[in-house]
Design a protein around this motif. Structure first.
Motif, PDB file in Angstrom:
ATOM      1  N   TRP A  58     -23.631   3.118  18.336  1.00 18.17           N
ATOM      2  CA  TRP A  58     -22.417   2.366  18.629  1.00 18.17           C
ATOM      3  C   TRP A  58     -21.713   2.991  19.841  1.00 18.17           C
ATOM      4  O   TRP A  58     -21.877   4.173  20.113  1.00 18.17           O
ATOM      5  CB  TRP A  58     -21.440   2.403  17.438  1.00 18.17           C
ATOM      6  N   GLY A  59     -20.924   2.125  20.520  1.00 21.50           N
ATOM      7  CA  GLY A  59     -20.114   2.651  21.614  1.00 21.50           C
ATOM      8  C   GLY A  59     -18.709   2.086  21.523  1.00 21.50           C
ATOM      9  O   GLY A  59     -18.527   0.957  21.032  1.00 21.50           O
ATOM     10  N   GLY A 105     -17.773  10.500  17.888  1.00 19.57           N
ATOM     11  CA  GLY A 105     -17.334   9.897  16.640  1.00 19.57           C
ATOM     12  C   GLY A 105     -16.198  10.687  16.022  1.00 19.57           C
ATOM     13  O   GLY A 105     -15.113  10.169  15.770  1.00 19.57           O
ATOM     14  N   ILE A 138     -19.241   7.644  10.382  1.00 17.19           N
ATOM     15  CA  ILE A 138     -19.010   8.715  11.370  1.00 17.19           C
ATOM     16  C   ILE A 138     -19.134  10.065  10.669  1.00 17.19           C
ATOM     17  O   ILE A 138     -19.799  10.989  11.150  1.00 17.19           O
ATOM     18  CB  ILE A 138     -17.610   8.578  12.012  1.00 17.19           C
ATOM     19  N   LEU A 154     -15.484  -2.102  19.834  1.00 18.10           N
ATOM     20  CA  LEU A 154     -16.601  -1.330  19.282  1.00 18.10           C
ATOM     21  C   LEU A 154     -17.853  -2.179  19.436  1.00 18.10           C
ATOM     22  O   LEU A 154     -17.896  -3.326  18.947  1.00 18.10           O
ATOM     23  CB  LEU A 154     -16.342  -1.034  17.801  1.00 18.10           C
ATOM     24  N   ALA A 214     -27.287   6.570  21.178  1.00 12.93           N
ATOM     25  CA  ALA A 214     -26.142   5.977  20.469  1.00 12.93           C
ATOM     26  C   ALA A 214     -26.490   4.713  19.696  1.00 12.93           C
ATOM     27  O   ALA A 214     -27.247   3.863  20.169  1.00 12.93           O
ATOM     28  CB  ALA A 214     -25.028   5.683  21.461  1.00 12.93           C
ATOM     29  N   ASP A 237     -24.008   6.907  12.165  1.00 12.37           N
ATOM     30  CA  ASP A 237     -23.853   6.282  13.478  1.00 12.37           C
ATOM     31  C   ASP A 237     -23.615   7.349  14.541  1.00 12.37           C
ATOM     32  O   ASP A 237     -22.735   8.198  14.384  1.00 12.37           O
ATOM     33  CB  ASP A 237     -22.645   5.325  13.493  1.00 12.37           C
ATOM     34  N   TRP A 249     -22.230   7.881  18.227  1.00 15.16           N
ATOM     35  CA  TRP A 249     -21.317   7.122  19.090  1.00 15.16           C
ATOM     36  C   TRP A 249     -21.396   7.572  20.549  1.00 15.16           C
ATOM     37  O   TRP A 249     -21.735   8.714  20.837  1.00 15.16           O
ATOM     38  CB  TRP A 249     -19.871   7.277  18.609  1.00 15.16           C
ATOM     39  N   GLN A 300     -19.166   6.747  24.540  1.00 15.02           N
ATOM     40  CA  GLN A 300     -17.870   6.315  25.068  1.00 15.02           C
ATOM     41  C   GLN A 300     -18.052   5.501  26.350  1.00 15.02           C
ATOM     42  O   GLN A 300     -18.533   6.028  27.355  1.00 15.02           O
ATOM     43  CB  GLN A 300     -17.025   7.561  25.387  1.00 15.02           C
TER      44      GLN A 300
END
Lengths: 396, 378
Positions: free
Chosen positions: A167-168, A92, A116, A188, A165, A121, A123, A125
């Protein structure tokens, strides 16, 4: 031209040092036994820094950065490494955050950036695929427009910490007919969306760090696309340049060398401590000198940035040398612990209270060595980094 | 912390690099080093009088620009880019540095004539048995009335045939290799009893073996400070050759890139081959790291002795290895033409190779670093 700290810098250093001493969570028990950090462990320090407003020193002030000078940022990284602070997850703060504030819509900035910063959240990748490693632009995960959504299908891999995670950020193909790099978009994706499956991959040291991520008919609102359709590669390149500078890891490598010295003072070699062995000592000296060279190369590059030159392709040098040094440190630590590199330490299960075999500093020497082979592979392998320098800096 | 050059420093670099580009082309340099005296003294006077370059690191009270180590480093880097054989290192960095350190009447008397270009100095410190140990001195300076009498043999004294003065290390007391009793003297180069055997060096310079046979020198030739002073000025000199090396290495790398882009084999420029591209990237990284280390050490030269020595040894160890790597790979990439005298590349390689061991090999400096940073910390 000088390297002296001003009175303000010294006051700042003292303030930082005191803040860390007063606020950093006590991890000594876990560290001593070489246990891995949990998600909550990582977030504990993140939240403390967020409350203080210090979680994202590299961000522009308007988005929640600290507004520190380059020298203050240097002091910060030195002090956090010196105190062996819990590291902050980069996905993030160092990766998607800068992409969002550089390329995102006002809505995306308003929604994602504060989350972030707060750590709300977590994150991950979504870049590499089974068939697309160094040749990232060959990726085959597709996103097909359906009204206000994309329907995403494909498989990602080596997705670090995806098991935690929320979110990615994903690179997906939105135009199959365009030239490879021109048909990619930056999406996202909410990891709780139906159709997202995360499966663990266990690496050489026994860790669950990376994962496979399967995407089956995942609906993603078009409003979650960053920057224009088919221009995702621009975001990816921007992110890579940012990732490469942070990746030098100078301050934590300094700490790593100190740790090896401590081990080598405890370990006996004949009737003397290992640190008196001329061959071992030379390896430490070589590491330390190479690290100074890396540190001053990074400082020169930061000075260039302060003078208006952004992180350029020469930051590949920092990635190559930084990752090689990280690997040499883990290799030397494993050499230092001798016989006690061998016992396999599983970590502590429920009700498991027997002390592990061997000295505490030896438990994670081998797993860390195995795990750290990743550094010359990830973030663009070191061979790819050499290609980048050859093309972008040397004009070959 | 501030890594920017001042306007004056930028101006020094620009002026010098323009002047050297005009006066130090490859052919001009070849002509100089193959001449009877091995140099063109007109260049030194132009550096002094037309450019005022020799005043850069001296205090304003002596007619200098008020600079210091940073100015020396950037001048040496420019000298390295053209493989200049001028005695800047010996005269300004070493001789001038010693005089700045002792100050007083000796500095007042000589610094202005260094700035003016009239005084050139050679540094006679090495002895055949001494390797890089500065206390390994057999040359003696025996007190005699108000002065001293010098006896001994100094080896490979760079630029000595052109020097008006010699800066000599000699023992006034203490046993062989003892730190106590080693002193520094600045003397007239043409005193009776000084016998010189001159020769060319492999990197295009001139040097001498110097024999002192009952040479009577005055008492005020002694620059007070002993081995500590000698170590300090040799550290300054070590960083100066690191800076010179960054210029030499940059040229080796640049020349290799140019050559690889135009040399055709298998129907294409050899620069297209990835194995050579990656080698040239590795050379690039060594050049950049050499610059970083030189900067690092330059900024540590006025720190307390142990900190200074640790920094200088880190820099020299890294630069020596880097110079070796970049030099050897420049020749390899050039192939056969690289081992002839025809191209500049081979001459840069020769200078880079001599720099490797000048003021201590990589091994010597690794060991000195280990002694200060690892042994003494335990």
């Amino acid at each position: 031209m000088d390297m002296e700290f001003s009175a303000e810098d010294i006051a700042f250093r003292d303030e930082v040092r005191a803040f860390i001493a007063d606020n950093h969570p006590d991890m000594s028990a876990k560290k001593e036994l070489g246990e891995e950090m949990s998600k909550e462990d990582f977030l504990s320090w993140h939240r403390i820094l967020h409350a203080k407003g210090w979680v994202a020193p590299a961000w522009p002030k308007e988005y929640g950065g600290t507004g520190w000078t380059a020298t203050q940022r240097y002091i910060w990284s030195e002090e956090t490494a010196r105190a062996d602070c819990i590291r902050l997850m980069p996905f993030g703060l160092s990766m998607v955050g800068p992409v969002i504030y550089a390329f995102g819509t006002p809505e995306q900035k308003a929604h994602f950036l504060p989350r972030i910063l707060s750590g709300e959240d977590w994150w991950c990748q979504g870049y590499s695929e089974p068939g697309s490693g160094s040749d990232l632009a060959s990726l085959r995960t597709t996103a097909v427009r359906d009204g206000d959504d994309y329907i995403v299908n494909g498989q990602k891999t080596w997705t670090t910490m995806a098991q935690h995670a929320d979110w990615g950020f994903f690179l997906v193909r939105t135009d199959k007919d365009a030239k490879q790099q021109e048909g990619i978009s930056f999406l996202l994706i909410d990891m709780k969306s139906p159709g997202v499956t995360v499966r663990p991959i266990i690496t050489l040291g026994g860790e669950h760090e990376v994962n496979e991520v399967w995407l089956e008919n995942v609906r993603v609102p078009v409003s979650n696309r960053v920057y224009e359709e088919n221009k995702g590669w621009t975001c990816a390149k921007f992110l890579l340049a940012h990732e490469r500078t942070g990746i030098a890891g100078v301050a934590s490598s300094k700490r790593g060398i100190e740790r090896i010295k401590d081990i080598a003072k405890s370990e006996q070699d004949g009737d003397k401590p290992l640190i008196s062995n001329a061959f071992f000592k030379r390896k430490i000296a070589e590491l330390q000198i190479d690290l100074t060279a890396l540190e001053f190369t990074e400082l020169r590059s930061l000075a260039g940035e302060a003078a208006g030159k952004g992180p350029g392709p020469e930051s590949s040098l920092l990635k190559i040398k930084g990752s090689e040094i990280q690997q040499r440190i883990t290799e030397l630590a494993l050499e230092a612990v001798g016989h006690y590199g061998a016992p396999y330490f599983r970590g502590f299960g429920e009700g498991d209270n027997e002390h592990p075999i061997g000295p505490d500093y030896a438990h994670r020497a081998a797993p860390t060595y195995f795990n750290t082979r990743k550094t010359t592979i990830y973030g663009g392998s070191n061979e790819i980094q050499r290609n980048i320098i050859a093309k972008m800096v040397l004009g070959l | 912390m501030d890594f920017t050059y001042t306007e004056t420093q930028d101006m020094i670099r620009d002026t010098l690099s323009r002047f050297l580009a005009d006066s130090y082309g490859f052919d001009a340099r070849q002509k100089m080093i193959n001449s009877e005296t091995g140099r063109d003294p007109g260049i030194w006077s132009a550096l002094a009088t037309e450019l005022g370059m020799l005043s850069a690191p001296f205090a304003e009270e002596h007619g200098g620009l008020g600079g210091g180590h940073v100015e020396n480093a950037l001048i040496m880097e420019e000298m390295g880019k053209v493989m200049a054989i001028e005695p800047y290192l010996q005269t300004v960095v070493i001789g001038g540095g010693a005089l700045k350190a002792v100050g007083g009447a000796q500095a007042d008397a000589i610094i202005p004539s260094i700035i003016g270009g009239e005084t050139t100095i050679a540094f006679a410190y090495a002895e055949p048995q001494g390797r890089y140990d500065l206390a390994n001195v057999r040359t003696t300076a025996k007190a005699d009335g108000a002065g001293y009498v010098l006896n001994g043999h100094k080896g490979v004294v760079y630029c000595a045939p052109w020097a008006t003065h010699l800066l000599v290390t000699a023992r006034t007391g203490g046993g062989h290799r003892e730190r106590n009793g080693v002193e520094l003297f600045l003397i007239d180069a043409n005193l009776p009893g000084i016998v010189r055997r001159d020769y060319p060096t492999v990197d295009g310079n001139r040097a001498s073996e110097i024999y002192f046979e009952n040479v009577a020198i005055p008492g005020d030739a002694l620059l007070l400070g002993g081995i500590d002073l000698i170590e300090h000025i040799v550290d300054n000199a070590t960083v100066a050759v690191c800076a010179e090396a960054t210029g030499v290495m940059a040229k080796l790398h640049e020349g290799t890139l140019d050559y690889a882009k135009q040399r055709q084999q298998f129907g294409q420029p050899i620069a297209r081959f990835q194995v050579l591209q990656h080698r040239m990237v590795d050379m690039f990284m060594e050049v950049e790291q050499a610059k970083s280390m030189t900067l690092y050490a330059t900024l540590h030269l006025d720190k307390p002795a142990s900190e200074r020595m640790a920094a200088v040894s880190q820099a020299k160890a890294k630069v020596s290895r880097g110079a070796n790597f970049v030099g050897q790979n420049a020749i390899q990439t050039h192939g056969g033409i690289g081992i002839t005298q025809e191209l500049a590349i081979g001459h840069y390689f020769k200078r880079a190779t001599m720099i490797e061991n000048q003021f201590g090999s990589a091994d010597y400096h690794y060991e000195r670093f280990e002694r200060i940073v690892i042994d003494e910390a335990n």
